[in-house]
Design a protein around this motif. Structure first.
Motif, short mmCIF file in Angstrom:
data_model
loop_
_atom_site.label_atom_id
_atom_site.label_comp_id
_atom_site.label_asym_id
_atom_site.label_seq_id
_atom_site.Cartn_x
_atom_site.Cartn_y
_atom_site.Cartn_z
N PRO A 157 32.35 21.86 36.38
CA PRO A 157 31.15 22.56 35.87
C PRO A 157 30.49 23.46 36.91
N GLY A 158 30.55 23.08 38.17
CA GLY A 158 29.94 23.92 39.20
C GLY A 158 30.63 25.27 39.30
N VAL A 159 31.96 25.28 39.22
CA VAL A 159 32.71 26.53 39.26
C VAL A 159 32.40 27.36 38.02
N LEU A 160 32.34 26.70 36.85
CA LEU A 160 32.00 27.43 35.62
C LEU A 160 30.61 28.07 35.72
N ALA A 161 29.67 27.34 36.30
CA ALA A 161 28.31 27.88 36.43
C ALA A 161 28.29 29.07 37.39
N ASP A 162 28.99 28.95 38.50
CA ASP A 162 29.05 30.07 39.46
C ASP A 162 29.65 31.31 38.79
N GLU A 163 30.75 31.11 38.05
CA GLU A 163 31.41 32.24 37.41
C GLU A 163 30.54 32.83 36.29
N ALA A 164 29.83 31.96 35.56
CA ALA A 164 28.94 32.45 34.50
C ALA A 164 27.83 33.31 35.10
N TRP A 165 27.27 32.86 36.24
CA TRP A 165 26.20 33.65 36.86
C TRP A 165 26.75 34.97 37.38
N ARG A 166 27.89 34.94 38.04
CA ARG A 166 28.46 36.19 38.56
C ARG A 166 28.74 37.17 37.42
N GLY A 167 29.33 36.67 36.34
CA GLY A 167 29.63 37.56 35.22
C GLY A 167 28.38 38.17 34.62
N ARG A 168 27.34 37.34 34.51
CA ARG A 168 26.07 37.83 33.94
C ARG A 168 25.40 38.82 34.90
N ALA A 169 25.49 38.58 36.21
CA ALA A 169 24.79 39.42 37.18
C ALA A 169 25.53 40.73 37.45
N PHE A 170 26.85 40.66 37.62
CA PHE A 170 27.59 41.83 38.10
C PHE A 170 28.53 42.43 37.08
#
Length: 447
Positions: A157-170
């Motif tokens: 879940p930590g990796v999924l959260a990091d990727e979700a934030w990156r996708g939303r931000a950038f």
């Protein structure tokens, strides 16, 4: 003498002394005819030499990330002269190591050896850089192993959260993803690795740092002799500038049955060379960048919502940003986000106390001293600084800048960096349980 007179008396803890001004290391520098910038630093604490190099070969197109990471994992599978096993045996003989890793900004080489074996280590590294063979069967096995590792990583879940934030931000920017899919890796033809190496692994624009028990001028000569034949590569390439972050609704990634929720927030931060960087560093550390920070005190020590919340400033080639992270129990997802937003709002609304700023600044000054106390730490720090457009003087000047920061400057730096209204937010968790409470705090978009 009576027993009462002999009893030890409590004594006050002495105050902290002023940090000593760090001594700058002796540095020798040369740019080789092939475009490689070489910096050598004498630090003779132990009879070793640390070698670090960054090659600016950016990820720019879909599929580049998977190819770049597979190249990084395959570059030591053999050369024109040696098999993978023979390379490992040669490194053991030198008492050293050589490894590679990659990100969206390029390829990094890291190695070390006994000081007496620097010449052979440089020769071995040159052999890898100029003649990696990428045996087809070995590359395919490595791709299979890498894909299996990615499947495990993407279940976390930590990796999924990091990727979700990156996708939303950038979004579609190369920084929008840090992890390729297993399918993308398996689609990279093993036969394409040599061409990718010739195109990407070149000296033009690269920075090489050597730190250790060496004579800097002699080390520069050793590098020039060993690496004169390294001329391949299509030249330096860089990722495009970061897009402006657009705050908006919180992104909720459904993970049915999850017992924890993973919170990620973030926003833009100043670059290392900007005048406000020292104040922003203190603002970040005071908010969530160390154990005595406000975020840790609130949602870990006081509320008990999480074990290890944190915030940090990320410095990459195309820009800097701050990340806030906390993994919390499902039932306290919304309260944890509320308390995090409260602490962010405090940073952006009121100047911190002078004592807080002074203590946090002193912590950061000490962290710089600790991180550069070893040969390895100094090599990593110098490579980071040099590739970010700074020089070795930063090690002496930045502690002075930190010590001079005022509470008002921390407040001014916090407004654009930590103001809750300007941050991008993402949560991974059981949407059936957390969407309602989160929606009470603001708009939520479920994916």
């Amino acid at each position: 003498m009576s027993p009462a007179r002999r009893a030890p008396q409590p004594r006050e803890i002495p105050g902290l002394t002023r940090p000593r001004q760090p001594r700058l290391p002796s540095v020798a520098e040369r740019t080789l005819p092939n475009g490689l910038r070489v910096v050598a630093v004498r630090r003779a604490s132990v009879p070793l030499v640390q070698v670090r190099m960054r090659i600016p070969t950016a990820v720019r197109r879909p599929g580049d990330l998977a190819r770049m990471l597979l190249l990084q994992r395959s570059i030591m599978l053999g050369t024109a002269e040696r098999s993978q096993g023979e390379l490992a045996e040669a490194l053991q003989h030198l008492g050293g190591s050589l490894r590679f890793y990659a990100d969206a900004d390029g390829l990094v080489m890291a190695g070390d050896s006994l000081a007496s074996e620097l010449g052979p280590l440089l020769a071995l590294a040159a052999e890898v850089l100029t003649s990696s063979s990428y045996p087809r069967a070995a590359v395919e096995r490595e791709a299979d192993r890498f894909a299996d590792g990615l499947r495990r990583a993407l279940s976390q879940p930590g990796v999924l959260a990091d990727e979700a934030w990156r996708g939303r931000a950038f979004g579609a920017h190369p920084y929008g993803r840090d992890v390729p899919s297993p399918e993308e890796v398996l689609e990279v033809p093993a036969s394409s690795m040599r061409a990718a190496h010739r195109r990407r692994v070149g000296p033009d624009g690269a920075v090489l740092v050597l730190v250790g028990d060496l004579r800097p001028a002699r080390a520069l000569d050793q590098v020039e002799r060993a690496w004169a034949g390294w001329t391949a590569g299509g030249g330096a390439s860089h990722v495009p500038p970061l897009p402006a972050l657009e705050p908006g609704p919180l992104v909720l990634v459904d993970r049915p049955g999850a017992v924890q929720s993973n919170l990620r927030l973030g926003g833009p931060a100043p670059r290392r060379g900007e005048p406000t960087y020292a104040a922003a560093e203190i603002a970040n550390a005071l908010f969530g960048g160390y154990f005595s920070s406000r975020l840790v005190t609130n949602i870990r020590e006081d509320k008990g919502y999480t074990y290890s919340p944190y915030s940090l400033i990320n410095n990459a080639a195309a820009g800097s940003w701050v990340t806030v992270a906390a993994d919390v129990a499902t039932e306290v997802t919304a309260p944890a986000l509320l308390e995090t937003s409260y602490e962010l709002g405090r940073m952006a609304s009121l100047p911190p106390g002078a004592d807080e700023v002074a203590a946090t600044g002193q912590y950061l000054v000490g962290s710089i001293a600790l991180s550069t106390a070893t040969q390895s730490g100094l090599a990593d720090t110098l490579l980071d600084l040099l590739t970010d457009g700074q020089d070795v003087a930063w090690l002496r000047e930045h502690p002075q800048r930190l010590a001079a920061v005022t509470p008002e400057q921390v407040h001014e730096a916090s407004i654009p960096m930590l103001g809750p209204a300007g941050l991008v937010s993402a949560v991974v968790g059981d949407a059936e349980l957390v969407e309602g409470p989160l929606a009470a705090l603001g708009e939520v978009v479920r994916t």
